[in-house]
Design a protein around this motif. Structure first.
Motif, PDB file in Angstrom:
ATOM      1  N   ASP A  75       1.969  10.419  16.726  1.00 53.91           N
ATOM      2  CA  ASP A  75       0.925  10.238  16.091  1.00 53.91           C
ATOM      3  C   ASP A  75      -0.512  11.258  16.045  1.00 53.91           C
ATOM      4  OD1 ASP A  75       1.401  10.477  18.595  1.00 53.91           O
ATOM      5  OD2 ASP A  75       0.629   8.903  19.682  1.00 53.91           O
ATOM      6  N   ARG A  76       1.158  12.657  17.037  1.00 51.97           N
ATOM      7  CA  ARG A  76      -0.145  13.662  16.274  1.00 51.97           C
ATOM      8  C   ARG A  76       0.495  14.709  16.556  1.00 51.97           C
ATOM      9  NH1 ARG A  76      -0.428  17.890  21.046  1.00 51.97           N
ATOM     10  NH2 ARG A  76      -3.016  18.630  21.125  1.00 51.97           N
ATOM     11  N   LEU A  91      -4.944  14.214  14.595  1.00 50.94           N
ATOM     12  CA  LEU A  91      -4.266  12.650  15.510  1.00 50.94           C
ATOM     13  C   LEU A  91      -3.840  12.045  13.351  1.00 50.94           C
ATOM     14  CD1 LEU A  91      -7.447  12.299  17.803  1.00 50.94           C
ATOM     15  CD2 LEU A  91      -4.590  13.116  17.872  1.00 50.94           C
ATOM     16  N   ASP A  92      -3.334  10.836  14.329  1.00 52.38           N
ATOM     17  CA  ASP A  92      -2.588   9.841  12.970  1.00 52.38           C
ATOM     18  C   ASP A  92      -2.502  10.828  11.836  1.00 52.38           C
ATOM     19  OD1 ASP A  92      -1.972   7.665  11.495  1.00 52.38           O
ATOM     20  OD2 ASP A  92      -3.918   7.105  10.906  1.00 52.38           O
ATOM     21  N   ALA A  95      -1.370  10.197   8.014  1.00 50.68           N
ATOM     22  CA  ALA A  95      -2.363   9.364   7.288  1.00 50.68           C
ATOM     23  C   ALA A  95      -2.806  10.052   6.066  1.00 50.68           C
ATOM     24  CB  ALA A  95      -3.926   8.372   7.520  1.00 50.68           C
ATOM     25  N   SER A  96      -2.953  12.007   6.512  1.00 44.91           N
ATOM     26  CA  SER A  96      -3.635  12.604   5.764  1.00 44.91           C
ATOM     27  C   SER A  96      -2.535  12.894   4.187  1.00 44.91           C
ATOM     28  CB  SER A  96      -3.741  13.889   6.715  1.00 44.91           C
ATOM     29  OG  SER A  96      -2.314  14.476   6.791  1.00 44.91           O
ATOM     30  N   PHE A  97      -1.647  12.825   4.131  1.00 43.80           N
ATOM     31  CA  PHE A  97      -0.448  12.710   2.505  1.00 43.80           C
ATOM     32  C   PHE A  97      -1.150  11.258   1.955  1.00 43.80           C
ATOM     33  CE2 PHE A  97       1.745  14.403   6.296  1.00 43.80           C
ATOM     34  CZ  PHE A  97       1.849  15.669   6.505  1.00 43.80           C
ATOM     35  N   ALA A  98      -1.457  10.509   2.072  1.00 40.66           N
ATOM     36  CA  ALA A  98      -2.378  10.140   1.242  1.00 40.66           C
ATOM     37  C   ALA A  98      -3.249  10.314  -0.164  1.00 40.66           C
ATOM     38  CB  ALA A  98      -3.357   8.609   1.518  1.00 40.66           C
TER      39      ALA A  98
END
Length: 239
Positions: A75-76, A91-92, A95-98
């Motif tokens: 998660d980090r 953080l998360d 999700a940054s690879f969407a």
């Protein structure tokens, strides 16, 4: 566990011995075409990696500068200085690879997250197949390189950060790993096949020291060019 997985675990040192340790450290040298595809420079300098065995946590040093290291958990992801200062954090991070594809550029935190979960996966295999949240089934044997290999399919819960939810692990008659298949979800989900070899032993635990990742064909064959990622391990020890 399946009977086959029990025998594979025993061939790698056994759960009792594995549970005596909490971390593994070693030297890693990485190469391959993937980094250039991501707009990154990859040198051949050795780095020290640390992987925690019973929690999903990993670190590589140096990273970006001689006094910097990564700090990975699912998660980090963070880049820190060796005296504990924070350089960058996300953080998360998954999700940054969407929306990413095979050639989408990565920033340093993307790379650090990928390194973290990949190294944790590799350095805890096959023992991670016994973790809660991992379901394992035996598939039909697979023929390759003049051998017939055992094949295990693992399904990982979303709480485990790894390449993809479904991964296949191939083992020879000696019950040592030969190949590892997965999809790279953080890079558009392309299919990859990783050849695994040159086993060594440290503190009674057996592990491969060479990994070579390639694209995987629709018939599950290995596409030998280009070499996407190379990983060489040395100086491994458990503590």
């Amino acid at each position: 566990m399946t009977d086959l997985l029990n025998r594979i675990i025993a061939a790698h040192g056994g759960l009792d011995r594995w549970n005596q340790f909490s971390i593994v450290k070693g030297t890693i040298v990485t190469g391959g075409a993937l980094w250039g595809m991501k707009g990154l420079h990859q040198d051949a300098d050795p780095r020290e990696m640390t992987v925690w065995l019973h929690q999903e946590k990993a670190s590589v040093i140096p990273f970006g500068a001689p006094n910097q290291r990564t700090a990975f958990t699912p998660d980090r992801i963070a880049i820190e200085t060796t005296d504990g200062g924070l350089v960058a954090e996300r953080l998360d991070p998954r999700a940054s690879f969407a929306g990413h594809g095979k050639t989408t550029a990565w920033d340093p935190l993307h790379r650090a997250y990928f390194n973290g979960y990949a190294l944790w996966t590799y350095l805890t295999t096959p023992f991670l197949l016994t973790l809660p949240g991992v379901m394992v089934e035996e598939l039909r044997p697979w023929s390759e390189s003049g051998e017939t290999w055992h094949r295990l399919r693992a399904r990982f819960s979303p709480q485990i950060a790894t390449h993809s939810a479904v991964q296949d692990f191939f083992f020879g008659d000696d019950l040592l790993m030969r190949r590892h298949d997965y999809c790279v979800d953080v890079s558009g989900g392309f299919a990859a096949a990783q050849r695994v070899y040159d086993y060594d032993e440290a503190n009674g635990i057996r592990f491969p020291t060479r990994r070579r990742a390639f694209l995987r064909g629709t018939d599950d064959s290995v596409v030998d060019h280009p070499l996407l990622v190379s990983i060489d391990l040395s100086n491994v020890h458990f503590a």
